[in-house]
Design a protein around this motif. Structure first.
Motif, PDB file in Angstrom:
ATOM      1  N   ALA A 203       0.804  -1.216   0.000  1.00  0.00           N
ATOM      2  CA  ALA A 203       0.000   0.000   0.000  1.00  0.00           C
ATOM      3  C   ALA A 203       0.838   1.268   0.000  1.00  0.00           C
ATOM      4  O   ALA A 203       0.414   2.302  -0.525  1.00  0.00           O
ATOM      5  CB  ALA A 203      -0.945  -0.004   1.205  1.00  0.00           C
ATOM      6  N   ASP A 204       2.032   1.203   0.590  1.00  0.00           N
ATOM      7  CA  ASP A 204       2.873   2.395   0.687  1.00  0.00           C
ATOM      8  C   ASP A 204       3.826   2.548  -0.496  1.00  0.00           C
ATOM      9  O   ASP A 204       4.576   3.521  -0.558  1.00  0.00           O
ATOM     10  CB  ASP A 204       3.681   2.369   1.991  1.00  0.00           C
ATOM     11  N   ASP A 205       3.816   1.571  -1.393  1.00  0.00           N
ATOM     12  CA  ASP A 205       4.674   1.655  -2.581  1.00  0.00           C
ATOM     13  C   ASP A 205       3.890   2.378  -3.680  1.00  0.00           C
ATOM     14  O   ASP A 205       3.063   1.790  -4.364  1.00  0.00           O
ATOM     15  CB  ASP A 205       5.071   0.249  -3.041  1.00  0.00           C
ATOM     16  N   GLN A 206       4.149   3.665  -3.848  1.00  0.00           N
ATOM     17  CA  GLN A 206       3.361   4.467  -4.774  1.00  0.00           C
ATOM     18  C   GLN A 206       3.490   3.993  -6.219  1.00  0.00           C
ATOM     19  O   GLN A 206       2.531   4.060  -6.992  1.00  0.00           O
ATOM     20  CB  GLN A 206       3.762   5.932  -4.661  1.00  0.00           C
ATOM     21  N   ALA A 207       4.671   3.515  -6.597  1.00  0.00           N
ATOM     22  CA  ALA A 207       4.872   3.053  -7.975  1.00  0.00           C
ATOM     23  C   ALA A 207       4.009   1.828  -8.261  1.00  0.00           C
ATOM     24  O   ALA A 207       3.353   1.736  -9.304  1.00  0.00           O
ATOM     25  CB  ALA A 207       6.340   2.735  -8.217  1.00  0.00           C
ATOM     26  N   VAL A 208       4.002   0.878  -7.328  1.00  0.00           N
ATOM     27  CA  VAL A 208       3.189  -0.330  -7.485  1.00  0.00           C
ATOM     28  C   VAL A 208       1.711   0.023  -7.471  1.00  0.00           C
ATOM     29  O   VAL A 208       0.922  -0.491  -8.274  1.00  0.00           O
ATOM     30  CB  VAL A 208       3.516  -1.349  -6.379  1.00  0.00           C
ATOM     31  N   ALA A 209       1.341   0.901  -6.542  1.00  0.00           N
ATOM     32  CA  ALA A 209      -0.064   1.296  -6.435  1.00  0.00           C
ATOM     33  C   ALA A 209      -0.547   1.945  -7.727  1.00  0.00           C
ATOM     34  O   ALA A 209      -1.631   1.625  -8.232  1.00  0.00           O
ATOM     35  CB  ALA A 209      -0.243   2.255  -5.265  1.00  0.00           C
ATOM     36  N   GLN A 210       0.274   2.829  -8.290  1.00  0.00           N
ATOM     37  CA  GLN A 210      -0.116   3.500  -9.519  1.00  0.00           C
ATOM     38  C   GLN A 210      -0.229   2.519 -10.689  1.00  0.00           C
ATOM     39  O   GLN A 210      -1.139   2.613 -11.515  1.00  0.00           O
ATOM     40  CB  GLN A 210       0.896   4.601  -9.862  1.00  0.00           C
ATOM     41  N   LEU A 211       0.705   1.551 -10.751  1.00  0.00           N
ATOM     42  CA  LEU A 211       0.663   0.542 -11.803  1.00  0.00           C
ATOM     43  C   LEU A 211      -0.618  -0.277 -11.698  1.00  0.00           C
ATOM     44  O   LEU A 211      -1.308  -0.511 -12.708  1.00  0.00           O
ATOM     45  CB  LEU A 211       1.885  -0.370 -11.702  1.00  0.00           C
ATOM     46  N   CYS A 212      -0.959  -0.703 -10.485  1.00  0.00           N
ATOM     47  CA  CYS A 212      -2.172  -1.506 -10.283  1.00  0.00           C
ATOM     48  C   CYS A 212      -3.427  -0.715 -10.636  1.00  0.00           C
ATOM     49  O   CYS A 212      -4.348  -1.242 -11.278  1.00  0.00           O
ATOM     50  CB  CYS A 212      -2.242  -1.984  -8.836  1.00  0.00           C
ATOM     51  N   LEU A 213      -3.463   0.553 -10.232  1.00  0.00           N
ATOM     52  CA  LEU A 213      -4.620   1.383 -10.517  1.00  0.00           C
ATOM     53  C   LEU A 213      -4.786   1.598 -12.029  1.00  0.00           C
ATOM     54  O   LEU A 213      -5.895   1.503 -12.562  1.00  0.00           O
ATOM     55  CB  LEU A 213      -4.496   2.729  -9.807  1.00  0.00           C
ATOM     56  N   ASN A 214      -3.683   1.872 -12.708  1.00  0.00           N
ATOM     57  CA  ASN A 214      -3.749   2.084 -14.159  1.00  0.00           C
ATOM     58  C   ASN A 214      -4.220   0.831 -14.885  1.00  0.00           C
ATOM     59  O   ASN A 214      -5.031   0.892 -15.814  1.00  0.00           O
ATOM     60  CB  ASN A 214      -2.384   2.520 -14.693  1.00  0.00           C
ATOM     61  N   GLN A 215      -3.699  -0.324 -14.453  1.00  0.00           N
ATOM     62  CA  GLN A 215      -4.113  -1.577 -15.082  1.00  0.00           C
ATOM     63  C   GLN A 215      -5.596  -1.845 -14.847  1.00  0.00           C
ATOM     64  O   GLN A 215      -6.319  -2.297 -15.750  1.00  0.00           O
ATOM     65  CB  GLN A 215      -3.269  -2.729 -14.540  1.00  0.00           C
ATOM     66  N   ALA A 216      -6.043  -1.562 -13.631  1.00  0.00           N
ATOM     67  CA  ALA A 216      -7.454  -1.782 -13.309  1.00  0.00           C
ATOM     68  C   ALA A 216      -8.350  -0.879 -14.147  1.00  0.00           C
ATOM     69  O   ALA A 216      -9.364  -1.324 -14.701  1.00  0.00           O
ATOM     70  CB  ALA A 216      -7.692  -1.526 -11.815  1.00  0.00           C
TER      71      ALA A 216
END
Length: 227
Positions: A203-216
């Motif tokens: 949750a605190d990894d902004q890069a991973v979070a952004q990647l997941c959100l974009n894919q979704a």
């Protein structure tokens, strides 16, 4: 926590409030507004520091530097006080969101990506998280207020997303049969992404979070023919 702070002007408001108490006449409009601000600030600090159950009207009055009579002239009880605090914060957060809205983009994809980022950003905001905990406590002690805040929070976001689906959907080649339902499904999907990130410790990894959100968002929009 001290009730007076220089940054938000509460110390000045409390000074005016004290002066209003000493005066035999009615406070001026400016004095009354200062008292209102100091009361709301004191209530906000008290609720966040001690929770709804442990906070008392006596404590709020003392923190704001006003008499109990002054407090009860404005709010019938602690529930009304909490409702006023929450509405004031929601209005402040909405004002910030509106200022950020200029960067939403001019396509459906870009707008949904913006909302996904915005929801994520707010979910990480310390004050929003603190109020979220306060509202969760209220489900057992002030359920009507908790339900009201939940409705306001969700309804406002749904209204905005539904409006954009109606306006930008046709430009993307899709006219949703039920735009409200699509907006609800979108919010549910973003909530699912957040839970995944929390459960996976990312949750605190902004890069991973952004990647997941974009894919979704991309997958969501890719299925627009089923809308």
């Amino acid at each position: 926590m001290a009730a007076a702070t220089g940054e938000n002007g509460v110390s000045g408001a409390m000074a005016v409030a004290g002066g209003a108490q000493r005066s035999r006449g009615r406070p001026s409009r400016k004095e009354a507004e200062a008292i209102d601000r100091s009361v709301l600030e004191a209530a906000r600090e008290s609720f966040l520091a001690h929770g709804f159950t442990a906070t008392t009207m006596d404590a709020i009055a003392a923190r704001a530097g006003v008499t109990k009579a002054t407090l009860y002239q404005r709010y019938d009880d602690k529930v009304a006080m909490l409702r006023a605090v929450l509405h004031e914060r929601v209005a402040a957060w909405s004002a910030v969101s509106n200022r950020r809205a200029v960067n939403r983009g001019d396509t459906l994809d870009k707008r949904l990506e913006h909302y996904a980022r915005s929801i994520t950003r707010w979910s990480r905001d310390p004050e929003v998280r603190s109020f979220g905990e306060l509202i969760r406590e209220c489900w057992g002690t002030a359920r009507a207020v908790a339900e009201e805040m939940q409705t306001i929070r969700v309804t406002r976001m749904l209204d905005v997303i539904e409006k954009d689906i109606r306006e930008f959907g046709p430009k993307a080649g899709v006219t949703a049969a039920n735009p409200r339902l699509i907006a609800e499904l979108f919010l549910g999907m973003i909530g699912g992404v957040h839970r995944y990130l929390e459960d996976s410790g990312q949750a605190d990894d902004q890069a991973v979070a952004q990647l997941c959100l974009n894919q979704a968002v991309n997958m969501f929009v890719a299925g627009k023919s089923a809308w």
